[in-house]
Scaffold this motif. Structure first.
Motif, PDB file in Angstrom:
ATOM      1  N   ASN A 263       1.998   1.660  -3.987  1.00 18.51           N
ATOM      2  CA  ASN A 263       1.182   2.929  -4.177  1.00 18.51           C
ATOM      3  C   ASN A 263      -0.323   2.485  -4.442  1.00 18.51           C
ATOM      4  N   CYS A 264      -0.914   1.704  -3.667  1.00 20.21           N
ATOM      5  CA  CYS A 264      -2.457   1.177  -4.081  1.00 20.21           C
ATOM      6  C   CYS A 264      -3.324   1.416  -2.852  1.00 20.21           C
ATOM      7  N   LEU A 265      -4.552   1.326  -2.894  1.00 22.89           N
ATOM      8  CA  LEU A 265      -5.496   1.076  -1.786  1.00 22.89           C
ATOM      9  C   LEU A 265      -5.551   0.146  -1.425  1.00 22.89           C
TER      10      LEU A 265
ATOM     11  N   ILE B  78       0.854  -1.339   0.049  1.00 25.22           N
ATOM     12  CA  ILE B  78       0.144   0.029   0.102  1.00 25.22           C
ATOM     13  C   ILE B  78       0.794   1.303   0.036  1.00 25.22           C
ATOM     14  N   SER B  79       1.939   1.288   0.601  1.00 22.76           N
ATOM     15  CA  SER B  79       2.938   2.355   0.780  1.00 22.76           C
ATOM     16  C   SER B  79       3.094   3.033  -0.502  1.00 22.76           C
ATOM     17  N   SER B  80       3.301   4.466  -0.528  1.00 20.22           N
ATOM     18  CA  SER B  80       3.533   5.304  -1.776  1.00 20.22           C
ATOM     19  C   SER B  80       5.057   5.523  -1.781  1.00 20.22           C
ATOM     20  N   GLY B  81       5.670   6.386  -2.757  1.00 19.04           N
ATOM     21  CA  GLY B  81       6.915   6.815  -2.589  1.00 19.04           C
ATOM     22  C   GLY B  81       7.917   6.082  -3.510  1.00 19.04           C
ATOM     23  N   PHE B  82       7.136   5.736  -4.420  1.00 18.98           N
ATOM     24  CA  PHE B  82       8.041   4.756  -5.509  1.00 18.98           C
ATOM     25  C   PHE B  82       7.840   5.633  -6.963  1.00 18.98           C
ATOM     26  N   LYS B  83       7.983   4.916  -7.987  1.00 21.76           N
ATOM     27  CA  LYS B  83       8.519   5.584  -9.159  1.00 21.76           C
ATOM     28  C   LYS B  83       7.528   6.935  -9.342  1.00 21.76           C
TER      29      LYS B  83
ATOM     30  N   GLY C 116      -2.269   0.334  -8.269  1.00 26.52           N
ATOM     31  CA  GLY C 116      -1.348   1.033  -8.060  1.00 26.52           C
ATOM     32  C   GLY C 116      -0.158   1.063  -9.243  1.00 26.52           C
ATOM     33  N   ASN C 117       0.909   1.077  -8.991  1.00 25.94           N
ATOM     34  CA  ASN C 117       2.240   1.211  -9.907  1.00 25.94           C
ATOM     35  C   ASN C 117       2.165  -0.098 -10.664  1.00 25.94           C
ATOM     36  N   LYS C 118       1.764  -1.221 -10.416  1.00 24.88           N
ATOM     37  CA  LYS C 118       1.840  -2.534 -11.230  1.00 24.88           C
ATOM     38  C   LYS C 118       2.969  -2.947 -11.409  1.00 24.88           C
TER      39      LYS C 118
END
Length: 570
Positions: A129-131, A96-101, A184-186
């Motif tokens: 980066n997803c819910l 779930i965490s964000s802060g990637f590409k 998210g970012n897949k």
């Protein structure tokens, strides 16, 4: 399939990053899971118990039989935690965490490290980066969103914000969901993995996808072609402008593909493409009600002459055929002082009894699309009418849509009808547009015709009734795209060109392209052009290195077809 099921209904799950603070994402996910499942674990280096459950200080101390790990920690610690969990034997990881590409170069480096872990430990990752995921069918909520009603709509979304908006809207509209997936970012699992699952899931009757980029377009088309024969697939794709593509890159780090390519490909494999977010929601609402949608005739019942005339005009202009009462029905209507035209006008002094008598006369046909349009006039008891409509709906075989036009006085009856799973709206034009897309989807046979070889004869200095362009261009996502439209000197200023993808091209596709261009004004049908497309497709299959083909103009006369100029780029 079993791999995807682990992300929707795991037998055991650990939340890495569970917090003592109840409003933190990790804690929300942990609390929701704890209320639903027995085998739920948490990791927090500074806590021993949370919510009366034992908390582990480190991933390495966890039991060995955990099916899914969920991460709600700061991004800079995710890679390390995933590696420890992978070494512990956990195969499935939802980040779930964000802060990637989506956040820049440092985040991109983190993603590359995660991808290396996927290869090294043969693990599966959803996000980052997803819910998260919600599955009312499995009574499982692995997200920080609210649990919706159980229903038959499957959702696969690349935007968590659109996901939360849909969940809130679905709650208000009393719409049920089977499975909700936030991509998210897949970096690993994509829309294709979950589309395949929901396509085979018996609880899911319609699937909605919001996408900002495609990981494997060809596989998506293959899946959609097969699934759309059994259940509708609705797609809303972003990135139609340069500005939107920049926004997408900063949002999920995705690279948006060509809008023209997507539009052409989707229509060929039976995907219903929504034009905007409102239509996306509305299409799924309609499809989620499991109506027969076999309507060939429409009937409008109203107490408001003006709005009903506008509705009737709208329906007629879109090719809907009005249902006209027979002589027996006319006689009954006349006895009640109701006009027997379509719309059936209950008149301004309409009362619940008159509405009930009128509904008793309505033919109970699966092929009937029935609109009931009501306004809150002074003597109109809308709540009583809503109860009558609800009773009628229980036995009606066709498709029923209620349109309540007004403000404060329509709120209670509208909510009552929604609670009875009846489609009700204040803006009928939007509903009609959505119904047209559903009608077109149901009326189309997406069988792909087999191609036969043919020859193209080139000849100089020919005169013709029409000049067209036939071409092809290699798209990075969808492979070769075919182009068709007004040719010769008209190409540049008319810009009358439509596209289709090669693998799903059929004569039916050619007919669609033909109708969508100005060429249909000059020719009766595109039969003469079919050999050109067959030969071009065979050429592209034989020489996949071809980048562009331009046959312009192709001259069409009464008894001949000639290609005057050919350009090929490899």
């Amino acid at each position: 399939m079993s791999q995807v099921a682990s992300f929707l209904n795991p037998k055991s799950v650990v939340v890495i990053g569970v917090s003592r603070e109840k409003d933190k994402i990790g804690r929300i996910v942990f609390d929701q899971l704890s209320a639903q499942k027995e085998n739920v674990y948490g990791v927090n280096p500074h806590a021993k118990t949370i919510n009366q459950r034992k908390i582990y200080t480190d991933v390495t101390l966890l039991p060995l039989d955990i099916e899914l790990a969920v991460y709600a920690t700061p991004a800079d610690g995710v890679v390390n935690e995933v590696e420890k969990a992978a070494k512990r034997g956990i195969k499935n990881h939802l980040i779930i965490s964000s802060g990637f590409k989506e956040s820049g170069p440092e985040g991109l480096i983190r993603e590359k490290k995660l991808q290396q872990l996927i290869k090294t430990y043969k693990i599966s990752i959803q996000g980052p980066n997803c819910l998260g995921n919600i599955s009312p069918v499995f009574k499982t909520n692995i997200s920080f969103g609210a649990t919706p009603l159980k229903g038959s709509i499957g959702l696969i979304l690349q935007s968590g914000a659109i996901g939360t908006a849909f969940l809130d809207w679905a709650k208000d509209q009393k719409i049920g969901i089977s499975h909700f997936v936030s991509l998210g970012n897949k970096i690993d699992l994509s829309e294709n993995d979950f589309l395949e699952f929901e396509g085979k899931d018996k609880n899911t009757k319609a699937i909605g996808l919001y996408l900002e980029g495609l990981k494997d377009p060809q596989r998506l088309l293959d899946l959609a072609k097969e699934i759309s024969r059994r259940k509708p697939v609705v797609v809303l794709s972003a990135g139609k402008t340069k500005e939107a593509k920049v926004a997408i890159s900063s949002h999920t780090g995705a690279l948006a593909g060509s809008f023209a390519s997507s539009e052409a490909a989707f229509s060929q494999v039976g995907i219903i493409e929504a034009q905007d977010l409102q239509q996306f929601f509305l299409l799924l609402e309609l499809l989620g009600h499991n109506f027969p949608f076999a309507f060939s005739k429409t009937l409008v019942i109203t107490n408001a002459g003006g709005p009903s005339v506008l509705l009737a005009d709208n329906l007629a202009s879109q090719g809907f055929t009005p249902y006209l009462p027979d002589d027996r029905e006319k006689k009954k209507l006349l006895n009640q002082e109701i006009g027997f035209r379509n719309p059936l006008d209950l008149l301004g002094d309409a009362n619940p009894a008159r509405l009930k008598k009128t509904l008793d006369i309505v033919p109970n046909l699966a092929s009937l699309l029935l609109f009931i349009l009501l306004t809150p006039q002074e003597n109109t008891d809308l709540m009583a009418m809503a109860r009558i409509i609800s009773d009628f709906q229980k036995k009606f075989k066709g498709t029923l849509i209620v349109n309540l036009v007004g403000g404060e006085r329509v709120v209670l009856p509208m909510n009552y009808l929604k609670s009875k799973k009846i489609i009700v709206s204040t803006f009928i034009e939007d509903l009609v547009s959505a119904l047209i897309k559903i009608r077109n989807y149901l009326a189309t046979d997406y069988a792909i015709l087999k191609l036969k070889k043919a020859k193209i004869i080139l000849q100089k200095k020919v005169e013709a009734d029409a000049e067209v362009i036939v071409g092809a261009k290699k798209d990075p996502e969808y492979g070769h795209l075919l182009a068709f439209g007004s040719g010769g000197i008209h190409v540049e200023y008319l810009r009358d060109i439509k596209f289709a993808v090669v693998p799903y091209f059929s004569y039916q596709t050619l007919e669609t392209l033909f109708k969508e261009t100005k060429i249909s004004s000059f020719l009766e049908n595109p039969k003469k052009l079919w050999p050109v497309f067959v030969s071009l497709i065979n050429l592209l299959y034989d020489f996949p290195q071809i980048e562009e083909v331009d046959l312009n103009p192709v001259m069409i006369g009464n008894n001949y077809l000639r290609c005057v100029d050919v350009k090929i780029k490899v």
